[in-house]
Design an enzyme around this catalytic site. Structure first.
Site, PDB file in Angstrom:
ATOM      1  N   ASP A  14      69.431  42.787  67.655  1.00  0.00           N
ATOM      2  CA  ASP A  14      69.659  44.047  66.946  1.00  0.00           C
ATOM      3  C   ASP A  14      69.988  43.734  65.493  1.00  0.00           C
ATOM      4  OD1 ASP A  14      70.056  46.680  66.373  1.00  0.00           O
ATOM      5  OD2 ASP A  14      71.896  46.910  67.534  1.00  0.00           O
ATOM      6  N   ASP A 108      64.142  47.972  64.461  1.00  0.00           N
ATOM      7  CA  ASP A 108      65.221  47.012  64.208  1.00  0.00           C
ATOM      8  C   ASP A 108      65.841  46.389  65.460  1.00  0.00           C
ATOM      9  OD1 ASP A 108      66.352  49.368  65.044  1.00  0.00           O
ATOM     10  OD2 ASP A 108      68.060  49.257  63.688  1.00  0.00           O
ATOM     11  N   GLU A 109      65.243  46.600  66.625  1.00  0.00           N
ATOM     12  CA  GLU A 109      65.797  45.953  67.816  1.00  0.00           C
ATOM     13  C   GLU A 109      64.714  45.718  68.866  1.00  0.00           C
ATOM     14  OE1 GLU A 109      68.460  48.221  70.332  1.00  0.00           O
ATOM     15  OE2 GLU A 109      67.897  50.080  69.311  1.00  0.00           O
TER      16      GLU A 109
END
Length: 366
Positions: A14, A108-109
Site C-alpha cells: 500500500d 496505489d495498492e
C-alpha cells in the site's frame, strides 16, 4: 507449529499517501507541507491528503471547506490522474519481477502471492522489504506492506506500521493477532458497522470470536459469515491477476445543490448515457441497478432494484433510476447522484487459473 490454515505467502503493498506524495515528489516546494489533492472551492472534496495534513485531521472524502478549517495552511493541488497512472504502472512492473500473481486493488495498492516466486526467495518478509526499497530507489516514493497467510490478514497488517513500514503475521501468530485487534481495524468493518458492533458489546477480535455464526448472521446478514470466518483466520480468496469488476458505475457532483427532481432527472439522463458507454466498452450487462444519492449534509443513501434480465441500455438504466428516485421522498437537497450496475454477466468470464492445492507445511518461512 501445525496449523489448520491453508498456507500461502501473501503480501499487500500500500503506497503511503500516494497522490499527495506524487505531488510532493514532482514539486519540491510542497515537500514537508500540508497538501490536499482536490478542489479548493466551496464544492470541493479532498481526494488525498499528505501526512503533514493528516495531523490536522484532514482526510480523503472530506469537504474542502472543513479541511481548510482544520488546517488553515493547507495547500490544494489539482489531481493529475494521468501522472498517477504512469507511476502506478511502473510500480506494478516491479511487482511482476517477483510474481505474476498480482491483484491490483487501485492505483496505489495490490496483493502479491509470492508462495512460489520468480526470485526463488523463501522469505515473503524479505521480498516485501526489497520491493519497498526498490520503489523508493527507483521512483522516490514510500510504501508500506503487510505479509501473512491470506489477503485479509495481509491487508490489515499493511496498515499496522504505516507510513513506510511493514508487518509480518506468521502462521502461529494469526489467532492472537486477530483476537487483540480493535474491531475498527478489521477490513470490511466500516464506521456504521463498527458502531453497531459496539452496541452489541463487540470491541475486539476476542469479543467477535465469542459470537456464534447464528448471532452474527442475524445481526449482520450475509456479512455475518464473513466476520465469523476471518476472526478465525479463514479467508480463502485467491490473488486474482485479472479481477472481474463486481459493478460498473458513473456519478456526478453538482456545482449547486439540487432540490428539484426535474433537474435531477436531467442529470440522471447524462449519468445513464455515461454508464452505457462504460458498459459497452467493457461488454458488461447487469441485473441490479443502484441509485446513489449524497445529500448536501454529506449523508449517503442508496436505493437498489434487481431486474429479471440483464440490461446495459441507457433508457432502461434511466427508467429504473427514475423509479428509485421516486421510491421515497428525498431527505434534503442533493449534491451528488450516481447510477451503478451490479450482478453482472461475468459468470463465463474466468480469471487466470491459480493452483488450488492447499499447502500443508509444518515449517513455513515468512
Amino acid at each position: 507449529m501445525e496449523t489448520e490454515f491453508p498456507l500461502r505467502k501473501i503480501i499487500h503493498v500500500d503506497m503511503d499517501a500516494f497522490y499527495a506524495s506524487v505531488e510532493q515528489l514532482d514539486n519540491p516546494e510542497l515537500r514537508g507541507k500540508p497538501i490536499a489533492v482536490g478542489g479548493s472551492s466551496e464544492r470541493g472534496v479532498v481526494s488525498a491528503a499528505s501526512y503533514e495534513a493528516r495531523k490536522f485531521g484532514v482526510r480523503s472524502a472530506m469537504s474542502s471547506v472543513i479541511a481548510k478549517r482544520n488546517c488553515p495552511e493547507l495547500i490544494f493541488v489539482k489531481a493529475r490522474f494521468s501522472r498517477y497512472k504512469e507511476i502506478s504502472k511502473a510500480i506494478r512492473k516491479i511487482f511482476h519481477e517477483y510474481t505474476d500473481l498480482v491483484e491490483p486493488l487501485s492505483l496505489d495498492e495490490a496483493y502479491l502471492d509470492v508462495t512460489v516466486n520468480k526470485k526463488g526467495n523463501p522469505s515473503a518478509t524479505l521480498i516485501a522489504q526489497e520491493i519497498r526499497q526498490r520503489i523508493f530507489d527507483e521512483l522516490g516514493l514510500r510504501a508500506s506492506a503487510g505479509i501473512s497467510i491470506n489477503k485479509f490478514i495481509a491487508k490489515v497488517a499493511s496498515d499496522y506500521n504505516k507510513p513506510n513500514g511493514q508487518k509480518t503475521v506468521n502462521p502461529e501468530e494469526v489467532l492472537e493477532f486477530l483476537e487483540q485487534l480493535d474491531i475498527r481495524k478489521f477490513y470490511g468493518v466500516g464506521k456504521v458497522t463498527a458502531e453497531k458492533m459496539y452496541k452489541l458489546g463487540i470491541f475486539t477480535g476476542t469479543d467477535l470470536k465469542t459470537k456464534s455464526l447464528e448471532f452474527l448472521e442475524k445481526n449482520f446478514g450475509k456479512s455475518g459469515n464473513y466476520y465469523y470466518q476471518v476472526v478465525r483466520g479463514v479467508h480463502n480468496s485467491q490473488v486474482k491477476p485479472h479481477r472481474i469488476p463486481k459493478s460498473v458505475g458513473a456519478e456526478r457532483t453538482f456545482h449547486e445543490n439540487l432540490s428539484s427532481e426535474i433537474f435531477m432527472l436531467e442529470r440522471l439522463k447524462q449519468i445513464s448515457e455515461e454508464l452505457e458507454k462504460r458498459l459497452k466498452k467493457s461488454k458488461f450487462a447487469g441485473k441490479t441497478i443502484t441509485l446513489k444519492i449524497k445529500y448536501s449534509d454529506f449523508t449517503l443513501q442508496t436505493r437498489s432494484k434487481t431486474l429479471p434480465y440483464y440490461v446495459s441500455d441507457k433508457d432502461l438504466l434511466l427508467e429504473t433510476a427514475k423509479d428509485l428516485l421516486y421510491q421515497e421522498e428525498l431527505d434534503n437537497s442533493v449534491r451528488l447522484l450516481g447510477i451503478s450496475l451490479a450482478n453482472l454477466n461475468t459468470d463465463n468470464k474466468t480469471d487466470n487459473p491459480q493452483k488450488k492445492e492447499v499447502l500443508v507445511q509444518l515449517k513455513f518461512d515468512f
